[in-house]
Design an enzyme around this catalytic site. Sequence first.
Site, PDB file in Angstrom:
ATOM      1  N   HIS A 120      -2.099   0.084  -1.470  1.00  0.00           N
ATOM      2  CA  HIS A 120      -1.684   0.983  -2.437  1.00  0.00           C
ATOM      3  C   HIS A 120      -2.035   2.190  -1.876  1.00  0.00           C
ATOM      4  CE1 HIS A 120      -0.923  -1.818  -6.131  1.00  0.00           C
ATOM      5  NE2 HIS A 120       0.166  -1.462  -5.618  1.00  0.00           N
ATOM      6  N   HIS A 151      10.563  -2.577  -0.586  1.00  0.00           N
ATOM      7  CA  HIS A 151       9.645  -2.020   0.356  1.00  0.00           C
ATOM      8  C   HIS A 151      10.177  -1.925   1.788  1.00  0.00           C
ATOM      9  CE1 HIS A 151       6.259  -2.007  -2.462  1.00  0.00           C
ATOM     10  NE2 HIS A 151       6.571  -2.877  -2.908  1.00  0.00           N
TER      11      HIS A 151
END
Length: 420
Positions: A261, A394
């Site tokens: 993250h 992603h």
Amino acid sequence: MNALPLNLTEVPAEGAWWGTEAHRRFLLADAARQFAFFRRSIDSAGGFHAQDYDGNPIVGAPRELHATTRMVHSFALGHLAGVDGAGEMVDHGMKALWNLHRDSDHGGYVWSVTADGQIADGSKLAYGHAFVLLAASSAKQAGHPDADRLLADIREVIETRLWAHHHGRMSEEYARDWSKISTYRGMNANMHMSEALLAAHEATGDTEFLNRALGIYDFFIGEVGAANGWRLPEHYTEDWQIDADYEGNPMFRPKGTTPGHSFELARLLLQAWDLGGRKAEWLPDWAGKLYTRALADGWDRQRGGIIYTTDVEGSVLRRNRYWWPVTEAIGAAAAMLKSGDELGGAIREQEYRMFWQAGSRLFMDHDKGGWIPEIDDQDRPDAQQFSGKPDIYHAIQACLLPLLPGLSRSCSELPQLKDV
């Protein structure tokens, strides 16, 4: 453009690569494989199948909101890149969002539906609604006729149900009828909301979206990250105090901090800096600090890949290796390289290549397309957390975002894959 061979799998160990024709063709080839694999997920009855490693439908798997929205977003990028059939995928997903996930009785969007369109989990989660905003924004950039309708609806839901105006960030989760079901607050939903807010700003030009994203960064990076060695605790109490002992769903709410993250936020900070005219000079500084800390804490020096979580002191909590942190490290390193000598340079190019070498060796499925989501200690595909290949989002961004000339998404400038 000449058709590209789909067997471009090698990341060179030395020599020029970033910005070369070989680099461009490598990224386009994997993007083509990914789009081809996930195009098979379309379900004529509505929504998208979850797929196993071979691309076959996983029978009985629910259709979750984040998966549907990510398909819309990703194939909107594909449509802008000229991918054959991508527009059909966007249209199919937009119908699923409006007709299956949208709750016509209570408003908002339910978390999951069954294959026959029944509500499986009616929860209203900030995380899922962030991706509805991202899907609507990308669909608008791709010119979908229903994008404005979806964008207006999700904006109202966020404004009236999820945005905590006195804090300037998102509350977390509710029951289907919007009754409170917990006091939990989390960084993950807010991070993805910031991503969606930046996309909405690009799609509409509305500066309110950008300003809200900047407010999210001020808290999580400028306050919390700066006070915790540039590590970002994931979990908070209702009054936004760090809850270091909290542990929930091992995928969405693992205990501790998540280096993946931090890489993701480093990229988003640079995107926000660029969208704001590069005036907020602290944003690149924060991005560099997040990136450096995530690399030091997260890179698995023995095996390659990025470990999943650490505690606030940097000690490993979960050594699992998933595909998505590697893709986000790729995106962050690419953004650094585009930002100029102060953040980029030869070291960042080496790191960018290192991340791609790990991605290619450990996670990319060069034969069937898509990425293996998790691996075990012997670098073999594992299935502790995921069934099949969960989504395209992603990994497709890892291929496409480095090819954009700038830091913001500028989707009209995507390279064309129509002949791949």
